[in-house]
Enzyme design. Sequence first.
Site, PDB file in Angstrom:
ATOM      1  N   GLU A  44     -19.057 -10.097 -12.714  1.00  0.00           N
ATOM      2  CA  GLU A  44     -18.513  -9.291 -13.804  1.00  0.00           C
ATOM      3  C   GLU A  44     -19.308  -7.994 -13.947  1.00  0.00           C
ATOM      4  OE1 GLU A  44     -17.450  -9.909 -18.569  1.00  0.00           O
ATOM      5  OE2 GLU A  44     -18.610 -11.406 -17.474  1.00  0.00           O
ATOM      6  N   LYS A 114      -9.845  -7.979 -18.687  1.00  0.00           N
ATOM      7  CA  LYS A 114     -10.318  -9.186 -19.372  1.00  0.00           C
ATOM      8  C   LYS A 114      -9.583  -9.346 -20.690  1.00  0.00           C
ATOM      9  CE  LYS A 114     -14.771 -11.314 -20.671  1.00  0.00           C
ATOM     10  NZ  LYS A 114     -16.233 -11.074 -20.695  1.00  0.00           N
ATOM     11  N   CYS A 151     -14.531 -14.122 -16.524  1.00  0.00           N
ATOM     12  CA  CYS A 151     -15.456 -14.875 -17.365  1.00  0.00           C
ATOM     13  C   CYS A 151     -14.816 -15.562 -18.574  1.00  0.00           C
ATOM     14  CB  CYS A 151     -16.603 -13.967 -17.793  1.00  0.00           C
ATOM     15  SG  CYS A 151     -18.104 -14.892 -18.255  1.00  0.00           S
ATOM     16  N   GLY A 293     -56.191 -22.207 -23.061  1.00  0.00           N
ATOM     17  CA  GLY A 293     -55.224 -23.105 -23.685  1.00  0.00           C
ATOM     18  C   GLY A 293     -53.971 -23.245 -22.841  1.00  0.00           C
ATOM     19  N   GLU A 401     -44.501 -21.977 -32.329  1.00  0.00           N
ATOM     20  CA  GLU A 401     -45.387 -21.128 -33.120  1.00  0.00           C
ATOM     21  C   GLU A 401     -44.623 -19.990 -33.780  1.00  0.00           C
ATOM     22  OE1 GLU A 401     -49.312 -21.801 -30.249  1.00  0.00           O
ATOM     23  OE2 GLU A 401     -48.134 -19.959 -30.128  1.00  0.00           O
TER      24      GLU A 401
END
Length: 542
Positions: A44, A114, A151, A293, A401
């Site tokens: 596309e 489309k 799509c 970490g 986090e």
Amino acid sequence: MPDLRIAACQLNPTVGAIDSNCDAIIDAFKSAVADGARVVAFGELAVCGYPPEDLLLKEAFVAATEAGLQRVAAATADAPGVLAIVGAVERRGHRLYNTAALCRDGKVVAQHHKRHLPNYAVFDEHRWFDEGAIPVPIVEVDGVNVAAVVCEDVWAVGGPMPGAANDGADLIVVINGSPYARGRVDERIEILRTRVEECGRPIVYVNQVGGQDELIFDGGSFALNADGALAAFAPQLVEHTMIVTFDDNGQLHGPVAERLDELDEVYDALVLSTRDYINKNGFGHVVLTLSGGIDSSLVSAIAADALGPERVHVVAMPSRYSSPDSEGDAEKLARNFGIDFLTIPIEPAHATFIEMLEPTFAGRAPDLTEENLQSRIRGVLVMALSNKLGWTVLTCGNKSESAVGYSTLYGDTAGGFAVIKDCLKLLVYQLAQRRNERAGFDVIPANVLAKPPSAELRPGQRDDQSLPPYEILDPILERYVEHDASAASIIDDGYDAEVVRRIIGLVDRSEYKRRQTPLGPRITGKAFGRDRRVPITNRFYG
């Protein structure tokens, strides 16, 4: 009728790089023709790259894309009778269409506009395009009637495929720019099986590959026969041309590549996204703060795999609270990957800042202020390295986090690309363990995975002193953030009511922080950013 060979070319375009995109399309077309293909399909908006977003509001961009399509169409003159199906834009008066252009013998012979424009999640196509309203064109190639759609045309119920079949199409090609998320391959195949049942025709589905800002396109092109059976499947997350054959019984045949393990799929998607973000934007080397970490260790591994260790620099910035184990783990990881390792202790700056602030803070006990000060010193230093040496800063915060605001503005959030921004903490551990399995040894030191996670901003600090254990936190976040579940429904799932209310409050209050953080790869169905647009000023709870 001889067998018809169809090439599905999953390329990695760059938005706005129209000349180089067209070069790649033409090269792939020639290669596919040399392999005997008589139909060659691309993704596309392959000419201009997907998604071009507000570049489509620029007249010069649209004109350049249309010129690029004409160049591609002209190249088909060298392969008489071969049909190229190319994603492009078409302007008709004041209307602009997302188009599948069917090119043959040096010109555009038909175009499908489309019809269904997605306007949800990361998509805003109603902002730029008009809906197509013309019947799906059908082009005959060596006795086979070929139709092409775009799509979302196959994701929407009542799409144009049954009409194309009723109009005589023997085969339907779907060109796509379908972004990656975990589980998306299975979802695509099941949706297309539903469409195949509706129209009774085989399909060839071609998807682009590559990173575009926070979006990842994973390829995984495939073909389904009219009974829904998988006839071919292309490798994921790499450029590839899949050749399938349409025989005189109306059956498709082709290679079926092995599917990636789910963790390998996510890891490789993050590698691809990082590589393309850095390379497509013309950046050179990258730098990140390596604490020893789990988060910074995983980001270091991804960066080394994406760019090569010679382009990755890590810097340890120990403070008075950093453990010897963390410093040792950081150095060991850098040595395992062969990446440049620097050490810049922050204690001199930390002590100076404390001294500078002491008169103003007199009489107030130490708190988060002093903790966050360390993170902000590290942010200043890593940005100084970026400015002086031209290194792009990778940030290491994870989705858990970020969701609850367990981060420091202008500290650990400072940088240019947040590699694991959409990865919950438990997934971070799984990805690190999987990377070690792929290496055949603990390339990420075993101690990094074993020790309790900590920001190391005060003596003996652990994440679970401020947050619930990640085994509890992550499922709550997944429900609330990714699935928009209410507090009541999460509590009904068996989670402690007080914990749920606290976590939801943290998520809602941290929106202002997230708006100021770098973009990062999207690997779930709902990432922070363009996926989830919650107002900062917001009093709704639930």
